[in-house]
Design a protein around this motif. Structure first.
Motif, PDB file in Angstrom:
ATOM      1  N   LEU A   1       0.832  -1.215   0.000  1.00  0.00           N
ATOM      2  CA  LEU A   1       0.000   0.000   0.000  1.00  0.00           C
ATOM      3  C   LEU A   1       0.860   1.255   0.000  1.00  0.00           C
ATOM      4  N   LYS A   2       0.332   2.273  -0.672  1.00  0.00           N
ATOM      5  CA  LYS A   2       1.010   3.564  -0.796  1.00  0.00           C
ATOM      6  C   LYS A   2       0.115   4.665  -0.222  1.00  0.00           C
ATOM      7  N   PRO A   3       0.685   5.775   0.194  1.00  0.00           N
ATOM      8  CA  PRO A   3      -0.153   6.877   0.711  1.00  0.00           C
ATOM      9  C   PRO A   3      -1.223   7.313  -0.289  1.00  0.00           C
ATOM     10  N   GLU A   4      -0.932   7.225  -1.574  1.00  0.00           N
ATOM     11  CA  GLU A   4      -1.922   7.620  -2.576  1.00  0.00           C
ATOM     12  C   GLU A   4      -3.091   6.643  -2.700  1.00  0.00           C
ATOM     13  N   ASP A   5      -3.023   5.512  -2.006  1.00  0.00           N
ATOM     14  CA  ASP A   5      -4.157   4.588  -1.960  1.00  0.00           C
ATOM     15  C   ASP A   5      -5.178   5.017  -0.907  1.00  0.00           C
ATOM     16  N   THR A   6      -4.853   6.032  -0.117  1.00  0.00           N
ATOM     17  CA  THR A   6      -5.771   6.509   0.910  1.00  0.00           C
ATOM     18  C   THR A   6      -7.062   7.014   0.276  1.00  0.00           C
ATOM     19  N   ALA A   7      -8.192   6.451   0.731  1.00  0.00           N
ATOM     20  CA  ALA A   7      -9.500   6.802   0.179  1.00  0.00           C
ATOM     21  C   ALA A   7     -10.563   6.011   0.927  1.00  0.00           C
ATOM     22  N   ARG A   8     -11.801   6.342   0.649  1.00  0.00           N
ATOM     23  CA  ARG A   8     -12.896   5.492   1.093  1.00  0.00           C
ATOM     24  C   ARG A   8     -13.172   4.513  -0.039  1.00  0.00           C
ATOM     25  N   TYR A   9     -13.228   3.244   0.280  1.00  0.00           N
ATOM     26  CA  TYR A   9     -13.398   2.187  -0.710  1.00  0.00           C
ATOM     27  C   TYR A   9     -14.831   1.689  -0.693  1.00  0.00           C
ATOM     28  N   TYR A  10     -15.405   1.615  -1.887  1.00  0.00           N
ATOM     29  CA  TYR A  10     -16.799   1.224  -2.052  1.00  0.00           C
ATOM     30  C   TYR A  10     -16.914  -0.031  -2.908  1.00  0.00           C
ATOM     31  N   CYS A  11     -17.864  -0.866  -2.541  1.00  0.00           N
ATOM     32  CA  CYS A  11     -18.202  -2.047  -3.320  1.00  0.00           C
ATOM     33  C   CYS A  11     -19.469  -1.755  -4.114  1.00  0.00           C
ATOM     34  N   GLY A  12     -19.464  -2.108  -5.395  1.00  0.00           N
ATOM     35  CA  GLY A  12     -20.626  -1.905  -6.239  1.00  0.00           C
ATOM     36  C   GLY A  12     -21.042  -3.188  -6.930  1.00  0.00           C
ATOM     37  N   ALA A  13     -22.333  -3.321  -7.200  1.00  0.00           N
ATOM     38  CA  ALA A  13     -22.860  -4.481  -7.912  1.00  0.00           C
ATOM     39  C   ALA A  13     -23.563  -4.008  -9.177  1.00  0.00           C
ATOM     40  N   ARG A  14     -23.181  -4.631 -10.298  1.00  0.00           N
ATOM     41  CA  ARG A  14     -23.833  -4.315 -11.570  1.00  0.00           C
ATOM     42  C   ARG A  14     -24.660  -5.515 -11.974  1.00  0.00           C
ATOM     43  N   VAL A  15     -25.980  -5.343 -12.063  1.00  0.00           N
ATOM     44  CA  VAL A  15     -26.878  -6.440 -12.430  1.00  0.00           C
ATOM     45  C   VAL A  15     -27.529  -6.215 -13.788  1.00  0.00           C
ATOM     46  N   ARG A  16     -27.492  -4.968 -14.294  1.00  0.00           N
ATOM     47  CA  ARG A  16     -28.040  -4.701 -15.623  1.00  0.00           C
ATOM     48  C   ARG A  16     -27.085  -5.223 -16.685  1.00  0.00           C
ATOM     49  N   LEU A  17     -27.649  -5.438 -17.875  1.00  0.00           N
ATOM     50  CA  LEU A  17     -26.813  -5.865 -18.999  1.00  0.00           C
ATOM     51  C   LEU A  17     -26.288  -4.635 -19.711  1.00  0.00           C
ATOM     52  N   VAL A  18     -25.219  -4.081 -19.175  1.00  0.00           N
ATOM     53  CA  VAL A  18     -24.552  -2.941 -19.814  1.00  0.00           C
ATOM     54  C   VAL A  18     -23.120  -3.349 -20.111  1.00  0.00           C
ATOM     55  N   ALA A  19     -22.513  -2.599 -21.017  1.00  0.00           N
ATOM     56  CA  ALA A  19     -21.191  -3.009 -21.489  1.00  0.00           C
ATOM     57  C   ALA A  19     -20.068  -2.625 -20.541  1.00  0.00           C
ATOM     58  N   GLY A  20     -20.214  -1.505 -19.866  1.00  0.00           N
ATOM     59  CA  GLY A  20     -19.087  -0.988 -19.105  1.00  0.00           C
ATOM     60  C   GLY A  20     -18.972  -1.565 -17.711  1.00  0.00           C
ATOM     61  N   VAL A  21     -17.732  -1.501 -17.167  1.00  0.00           N
ATOM     62  CA  VAL A  21     -17.509  -1.932 -15.797  1.00  0.00           C
ATOM     63  C   VAL A  21     -16.641  -0.969 -15.013  1.00  0.00           C
ATOM     64  N   THR A  22     -16.132   0.092 -15.631  1.00  0.00           N
ATOM     65  CA  THR A  22     -15.168   0.950 -14.965  1.00  0.00           C
ATOM     66  C   THR A  22     -15.717   2.315 -14.565  1.00  0.00           C
ATOM     67  N   LYS A  23     -16.982   2.582 -14.849  1.00  0.00           N
ATOM     68  CA  LYS A  23     -17.581   3.861 -14.462  1.00  0.00           C
ATOM     69  C   LYS A  23     -18.594   3.627 -13.366  1.00  0.00           C
ATOM     70  N   LYS A  24     -18.693   4.557 -12.420  1.00  0.00           N
ATOM     71  CA  LYS A  24     -19.614   4.350 -11.299  1.00  0.00           C
ATOM     72  C   LYS A  24     -21.051   4.268 -11.763  1.00  0.00           C
ATOM     73  N   ASP A  25     -21.398   4.921 -12.866  1.00  0.00           N
ATOM     74  CA  ASP A  25     -22.774   4.869 -13.366  1.00  0.00           C
ATOM     75  C   ASP A  25     -23.136   3.511 -13.962  1.00  0.00           C
ATOM     76  N   ASP A  26     -22.140   2.649 -14.162  1.00  0.00           N
ATOM     77  CA  ASP A  26     -22.408   1.307 -14.669  1.00  0.00           C
ATOM     78  C   ASP A  26     -23.025   0.413 -13.597  1.00  0.00           C
ATOM     79  N   TYR A  27     -22.975   0.843 -12.336  1.00  0.00           N
ATOM     80  CA  TYR A  27     -23.357  -0.015 -11.217  1.00  0.00           C
ATOM     81  C   TYR A  27     -24.714   0.368 -10.653  1.00  0.00           C
ATOM     82  N   ASP A  28     -25.426  -0.641 -10.172  1.00  0.00           N
ATOM     83  CA  ASP A  28     -26.793  -0.473  -9.695  1.00  0.00           C
ATOM     84  C   ASP A  28     -26.901  -0.331  -8.183  1.00  0.00           C
ATOM     85  N   TYR A  29     -25.992  -0.933  -7.476  1.00  0.00           N
ATOM     86  CA  TYR A  29     -26.058  -0.928  -6.018  1.00  0.00           C
ATOM     87  C   TYR A  29     -24.680  -0.606  -5.458  1.00  0.00           C
TER      88      TYR A  29
END
Length: 125
Positions: free
Chosen positions: A86-114
């Motif tokens: 781990l590095k100091p630049e890893d400091t952040a709040r970490y969130y888990c997201g679940a994508r259940v819709r059939l969308v193409a993307g996986v790297t944008k927060k709007d791709d996730y449903d929960y």
């Protein structure tokens, strides 16, 4: 009702390790894609890693590749993020997201449903 509950954050020195957990409940996740994101103060939520539940295929942000490992346990419906070197630049709040819709993307927060409520990771230098 879908619930994602993160845990495992904390304070660690640079070079140390932490293992985050995301316990998922409320529906079947066998067809879902699960992602870890992080958000530092004053910054946008950014993609860290993702795993496809049904076959375990993973993908990582360049900034964590080789240091972080995402995995899942189908028995307990939990996704993990093992964070090493781990590095100091890893400091952040970490969130888990679940994508259940059939969308193409996986790297944008709007791709996730929960989303979970997040867990704080602080890396001291």
């Amino acid at each position: 009702q879908v619930q994602l509950v993160e845990s495992g954050g904390g304070l660690v020195q640079a070079g140390g390790s932490l293992r985050l957990s995301c316990a998922a409940s409320g529906r079947t996740f066998s067809s879902a894609t699960m992602g870890w994101f992080r958000q530092a103060p004053g910054k946008e939520r950014e993609f860290v890693a993702v795993i496809r539940w049904k076959d375990g295929i993973t993908y990582y942000a360049d900034s964590v590749k080789g240091r972080f490992t995402i995995s899942r346990d189908n028995v307990v419906n939990t996704v993990f993020l093992q964070m090493n070197s781990l590095k100091p630049e890893d400091t952040a709040r970490y969130y888990c997201g679940a994508r259940v819709r059939l969308v193409a993307g996986v790297t944008k927060k709007d791709d996730y449903d929960y989303w979970g409520q997040g867990t704080q990771v602080t890396v001291s230098s």
